[in-house]
Design an enzyme around this catalytic site. Structure first.
Site, PDB file in Angstrom:
ATOM      1  N   LYS A  13      47.504  46.151  36.501  1.00 19.29           N
ATOM      2  CA  LYS A  13      47.809  45.652  37.858  1.00 19.29           C
ATOM      3  C   LYS A  13      48.372  44.227  37.779  1.00 19.29           C
ATOM      4  O   LYS A  13      49.379  43.907  38.410  1.00 19.29           O
ATOM      5  CB  LYS A  13      46.541  45.648  38.735  1.00 19.29           C
ATOM      6  CG  LYS A  13      45.866  47.003  38.851  1.00 19.29           C
ATOM      7  CD  LYS A  13      44.620  46.955  39.717  1.00 19.29           C
ATOM      8  CE  LYS A  13      43.487  46.118  39.169  1.00 19.29           C
ATOM      9  NZ  LYS A  13      42.908  46.616  37.897  1.00 19.29           N
ATOM     10  N   ARG A  88      38.381  46.590  47.244  1.00 17.79           N
ATOM     11  CA  ARG A  88      37.690  47.324  46.182  1.00 17.79           C
ATOM     12  C   ARG A  88      36.628  48.266  46.722  1.00 17.79           C
ATOM     13  O   ARG A  88      35.954  48.941  45.927  1.00 17.79           O
ATOM     14  CB  ARG A  88      37.012  46.326  45.244  1.00 17.79           C
ATOM     15  CG  ARG A  88      37.828  46.010  44.008  1.00 17.79           C
ATOM     16  CD  ARG A  88      37.095  44.974  43.224  1.00 17.79           C
ATOM     17  NE  ARG A  88      37.220  45.163  41.823  1.00 17.79           N
ATOM     18  CZ  ARG A  88      38.099  44.497  41.060  1.00 17.79           C
ATOM     19  NH1 ARG A  88      38.935  43.653  41.601  1.00 17.79           N
ATOM     20  NH2 ARG A  88      38.113  44.690  39.772  1.00 17.79           N
ATOM     21  N   ARG A 127      43.149  42.128  25.133  1.00 18.01           N
ATOM     22  CA  ARG A 127      43.638  41.122  26.094  1.00 18.01           C
ATOM     23  C   ARG A 127      43.159  39.719  25.715  1.00 18.01           C
ATOM     24  O   ARG A 127      42.001  39.514  25.375  1.00 18.01           O
ATOM     25  CB  ARG A 127      43.141  41.447  27.503  1.00 18.01           C
ATOM     26  CG  ARG A 127      43.468  40.342  28.502  1.00 18.01           C
ATOM     27  CD  ARG A 127      43.378  40.753  29.934  1.00 18.01           C
ATOM     28  NE  ARG A 127      42.090  41.323  30.294  1.00 18.01           N
ATOM     29  CZ  ARG A 127      41.864  41.946  31.440  1.00 18.01           C
ATOM     30  NH1 ARG A 127      42.835  42.082  32.315  1.00 18.01           N
ATOM     31  NH2 ARG A 127      40.665  42.438  31.693  1.00 18.01           N
ATOM     32  N   ARG A 160      38.163  37.289  27.932  1.00 16.11           N
ATOM     33  CA  ARG A 160      37.343  37.091  29.129  1.00 16.11           C
ATOM     34  C   ARG A 160      35.894  37.526  28.883  1.00 16.11           C
ATOM     35  O   ARG A 160      35.667  38.550  28.249  1.00 16.11           O
ATOM     36  CB  ARG A 160      37.925  37.914  30.293  1.00 16.11           C
ATOM     37  CG  ARG A 160      38.941  37.152  31.104  1.00 16.11           C
ATOM     38  CD  ARG A 160      39.671  37.987  32.126  1.00 16.11           C
ATOM     39  NE  ARG A 160      38.898  38.975  32.846  1.00 16.11           N
ATOM     40  CZ  ARG A 160      39.424  39.807  33.754  1.00 16.11           C
ATOM     41  NH1 ARG A 160      40.710  39.740  34.044  1.00 16.11           N
ATOM     42  NH2 ARG A 160      38.673  40.690  34.373  1.00 16.11           N
ATOM     43  N   ARG A 171      32.312  48.341  34.451  1.00 14.04           N
ATOM     44  CA  ARG A 171      33.356  48.083  35.467  1.00 14.04           C
ATOM     45  C   ARG A 171      34.107  49.374  35.803  1.00 14.04           C
ATOM     46  O   ARG A 171      34.495  49.600  36.950  1.00 14.04           O
ATOM     47  CB  ARG A 171      34.335  47.006  34.967  1.00 14.04           C
ATOM     48  CG  ARG A 171      33.741  45.601  35.050  1.00 14.04           C
ATOM     49  CD  ARG A 171      34.482  44.586  34.186  1.00 14.04           C
ATOM     50  NE  ARG A 171      35.884  44.465  34.464  1.00 14.04           N
ATOM     51  CZ  ARG A 171      36.767  43.937  33.616  1.00 14.04           C
ATOM     52  NH1 ARG A 171      36.380  43.491  32.436  1.00 14.04           N
ATOM     53  NH2 ARG A 171      38.034  43.844  33.954  1.00 14.04           N
TER      54      ARG A 171
HETATM   55  P1  AP5 Z   1      46.171  43.634  32.962  1.00 17.34           P
HETATM   56  O1  AP5 Z   1      47.508  43.604  33.603  1.00 17.34           O
HETATM   57  O2  AP5 Z   1      45.452  42.346  32.760  1.00 17.34           O
HETATM   58  O3  AP5 Z   1      45.253  44.719  33.685  1.00 17.34           O
HETATM   59  P2  AP5 Z   1      44.525  44.691  35.110  1.00 17.34           P
HETATM   60  O4  AP5 Z   1      44.669  46.039  35.713  1.00 17.34           O
HETATM   61  O5  AP5 Z   1      44.998  43.520  35.909  1.00 17.34           O
HETATM   62  O6  AP5 Z   1      43.043  44.529  34.594  1.00 17.34           O
HETATM   63  P3  AP5 Z   1      41.785  43.630  35.027  1.00 17.34           P
HETATM   64  O7  AP5 Z   1      40.738  43.869  33.981  1.00 17.34           O
HETATM   65  O8  AP5 Z   1      42.170  42.197  35.291  1.00 17.34           O
HETATM   66  O9  AP5 Z   1      41.377  44.289  36.354  1.00 17.34           O
HETATM   67  P4  AP5 Z   1      40.005  44.240  37.030  1.00 17.34           P
HETATM   68  O10 AP5 Z   1      40.324  44.860  38.326  1.00 17.34           O
HETATM   69  O11 AP5 Z   1      38.860  44.832  36.340  1.00 17.34           O
HETATM   70  O12 AP5 Z   1      39.619  42.695  36.962  1.00 17.34           O
HETATM   71  P5  AP5 Z   1      39.659  41.541  38.059  1.00 17.34           P
HETATM   72  O13 AP5 Z   1      40.092  40.336  37.382  1.00 17.34           O
HETATM   73  O14 AP5 Z   1      40.368  42.015  39.281  1.00 17.34           O
HETATM   74  O15 AP5 Z   1      46.351  44.368  31.533  1.00 17.34           O
HETATM   75  C1  AP5 Z   1      45.253  44.489  30.642  1.00 17.34           C
HETATM   76  C2  AP5 Z   1      45.762  44.314  29.190  1.00 17.34           C
HETATM   77  O16 AP5 Z   1      46.652  45.389  28.876  1.00 17.34           O
HETATM   78  C3  AP5 Z   1      46.569  43.029  28.981  1.00 17.34           C
HETATM   79  O17 AP5 Z   1      46.291  42.513  27.702  1.00 17.34           O
HETATM   80  C4  AP5 Z   1      48.043  43.484  29.063  1.00 17.34           C
HETATM   81  O18 AP5 Z   1      48.878  42.675  28.252  1.00 17.34           O
HETATM   82  C5  AP5 Z   1      47.958  44.913  28.556  1.00 17.34           C
HETATM   83  N1  AP5 Z   1      48.894  45.818  29.224  1.00 17.34           N
HETATM   84  C6  AP5 Z   1      49.174  45.864  30.558  1.00 17.34           C
HETATM   85  N2  AP5 Z   1      50.048  46.846  30.825  1.00 17.34           N
HETATM   86  C7  AP5 Z   1      50.314  47.460  29.636  1.00 17.34           C
HETATM   87  C8  AP5 Z   1      51.146  48.557  29.270  1.00 17.34           C
HETATM   88  N3  AP5 Z   1      51.870  49.242  30.184  1.00 17.34           N
HETATM   89  N4  AP5 Z   1      51.167  48.913  27.959  1.00 17.34           N
HETATM   90  C9  AP5 Z   1      50.435  48.234  27.032  1.00 17.34           C
HETATM   91  N5  AP5 Z   1      49.629  47.185  27.329  1.00 17.34           N
HETATM   92  C10 AP5 Z   1      49.578  46.803  28.614  1.00 17.34           C
HETATM   93  O19 AP5 Z   1      38.120  41.452  38.466  1.00 17.34           O
HETATM   94  C11 AP5 Z   1      37.155  40.890  37.598  1.00 17.34           C
HETATM   95  C12 AP5 Z   1      35.808  40.809  38.319  1.00 17.34           C
HETATM   96  O20 AP5 Z   1      35.924  39.954  39.475  1.00 17.34           O
HETATM   97  C13 AP5 Z   1      35.274  42.136  38.887  1.00 17.34           C
HETATM   98  O21 AP5 Z   1      34.581  42.879  37.904  1.00 17.34           O
HETATM   99  C14 AP5 Z   1      34.356  41.634  40.011  1.00 17.34           C
HETATM  100  O22 AP5 Z   1      33.142  41.127  39.488  1.00 17.34           O
HETATM  101  C15 AP5 Z   1      35.133  40.450  40.566  1.00 17.34           C
HETATM  102  N6  AP5 Z   1      36.040  40.854  41.660  1.00 17.34           N
HETATM  103  C16 AP5 Z   1      37.399  40.784  41.656  1.00 17.34           C
HETATM  104  N7  AP5 Z   1      37.890  41.232  42.823  1.00 17.34           N
HETATM  105  C17 AP5 Z   1      36.831  41.586  43.578  1.00 17.34           C
HETATM  106  C18 AP5 Z   1      36.693  42.135  44.896  1.00 17.34           C
HETATM  107  N8  AP5 Z   1      37.765  42.432  45.655  1.00 17.34           N
HETATM  108  N9  AP5 Z   1      35.435  42.390  45.341  1.00 17.34           N
HETATM  109  C19 AP5 Z   1      34.340  42.112  44.604  1.00 17.34           C
HETATM  110  N10 AP5 Z   1      34.398  41.604  43.343  1.00 17.34           N
HETATM  111  C20 AP5 Z   1      35.640  41.333  42.841  1.00 17.34           C
END
Ligand code: AP5
Length: 220
Positions: A13, A88, A127, A160, A171
Site C-alpha cells: 500500500k 481499518r 523491509r 520496524r 497483524r
Molecule cells: P509496503 O509498501 O511498506 O507495504 P504496506 O502494505 O504499506 O505494509 P505495512 O506493513 O506498512 O502496512 P500495515 O497496514 O500493516 O502497517 P501500518 O504502518 O499501516 O511494502 C512492504 C515491503 O515490501 C517493502 O519493503 C517494499 O519495498 C516491498 N514491496 C512492496 N511492493 C512490492 C512488490 N510489488 N514486489 C516486491 N516487493 C514489494 O500500521 C502499523 C500499525 O499502526 C498497525 O499495526 C496499528 O497498530 C497502527 N495503525 C495504523 N493505522 C491504524 C488505524 N487506522 N487504526 C488503528 N491502528 C492503526
C-alpha cells in the site's frame, strides 16, 4: 479523487501510494505514519499508541479518527487524497464517511491489493525503513545503495519494531478479522471497488492500479 488503498500488512500500500502521490500530486493520509510520527515526537497520542502498535493491535479508533480529521480539514477541496491504512474497521469507515460528508466530499474508489501470507511475511522480513524520512526499502528487491543508510536523507535504516515475524502474523489475523470485512462493506455501497493482484512486481501493480482508477500511465 478520494481513494482508499486496502490490503494486508506488506502488500505494498505504501509503495504504491508513494508512486501515485508523486505522479499525480495527491495527498497521502497514512495513519501508520501519523502514529509513528506521534511516537517520534513523544506526544501523548504517540505514547498511547506505542503499546498497541508494538503488539500488532489496532490503536483505539478515537485516536486515529482525530488524526485523520486534523489531516483532512485543511486540504483544498480539489486535492486528490489517498487513504493508506485507514479505515481499518467498520467504526473507522463510518467515522470517515461522516468527516467527508461534513466537508462535502466522499470516497470515489477503493483499491484492494491481495497476496499470499508467505509473500507478505517475506516482504516484511526484508523491509528497511528510514528512521528520519520514513522512506521504505527492501533488502531483497529494492535495497538502498549503501545498504545501511537512506538514499534520500542519509539517515540510518531500521527494521520496524512491529515487523518481527510473530507480530506480523498477529497483524495478519487482525487484518482478516477487522479490516477485510470492509471490502464487502464498500462493495455494497456506491463506491467502485477494484481487487488487484499485489504479488506482482512494483511497476506491474502500479500499472494495474492506474488502469483500475482510470488515471492512465505516467512517465516514471
Ligand atoms: P509496503 O509498501 O511498506 O507495504 P504496506 O502494505 O504499506 O505494509 P505495512 O506493513 O506498512 O502496512 P500495515 O497496514 O500493516 O502497517 P501500518 O504502518 O499501516 O511494502 C512492504 C515491503 O515490501 C517493502 O519493503 C517494499 O519495498 C516491498 N514491496 C512492496 N511492493 C512490492 C512488490 N510489488 N514486489 C516486491 N516487493 C514489494 O500500521 C502499523 C500499525 O499502526 C498497525 O499495526 C496499528 O497498530 C497502527 N495503525 C495504523 N493505522 C491504524 C488505524 N487506522 N487504526 C488503528 N491502528 C492503526
Amino acid at each position: 479523487m478520494y481513494v482508499i488503498l486496502l490490503g494486508p500488512p506488506g502488500v505494498g500500500k505504501g509503495t504504491q501510494g508513494v508512486l501515485l502521490a508523486e505522479a499525480f500530486g495527491w495527498e497521502r493520509v497514512v495513519t501508520g505514519d501519523l502514529l509513528r510520527q506521534a511516537r517520534a515526537d513523544e506526544t501523548e497520542i504517540g505514547r498511547e499508541a506505542q503499546r498497541y502498535m508494538d503488539a500488532g493491535e489496532l490503536v483505539p479508533d478515537q485516536v486515529v479518527v482525530e488524526l485523520v480529521a486534523e489531516k483532512l480539514k485543511p486540504l483544498p477541496a480539489d486535492c486528490g487524497v489517498l487513504f493508506d491504512g485507514y479505515p481499518r474497521n467498520a467504526a473507522q469507515a463510518s467515522a470517515l464517511a461522516e468527516i467527508l460528508e461534513e466537508l462535502g466530499r466522499a470516497i470515489d474508489q477503493v483499491v484492494v491489493l491481495t497476496a499470499d501470507d508467505q509473500i507478505l511475511v517475506e516482504r516484511i522480513a526484508g523491509r528497511r525503513s528510514c528512521v528520519s524520512c520514513g522512506a521504505v526499502f527492501n533488502v531483497f528487491v529494492d535495497p538502498s545503495e549503501s545498504g545501511e543508510l537512506c538514499d534520500r536523507c542519509n539517515s540510518p535504516l531500521h527494521h520496524r519494531p512491529d515487523d518481527q515475524e510473530d507480530t506480523v502474523r498477529h497483524r495478519l489475523d487482525v487484518y482478516r478479522e477487522q479490516t477485510q470485512p470492509l471490502i464487502a462493506f464498500y462493495e455494497q455501497s456506491s463506491v467502485e471497488v477494484h481487487s488487484l493482484d499485489g504479488s506482482l512486481g512494483v511497476d506491474q501493480v502500479q500499472d494495474a492500479v492506474r488502469n483500475a482508477l482510470g488515471v492512465g500511465s505516467a512517465a516514471r
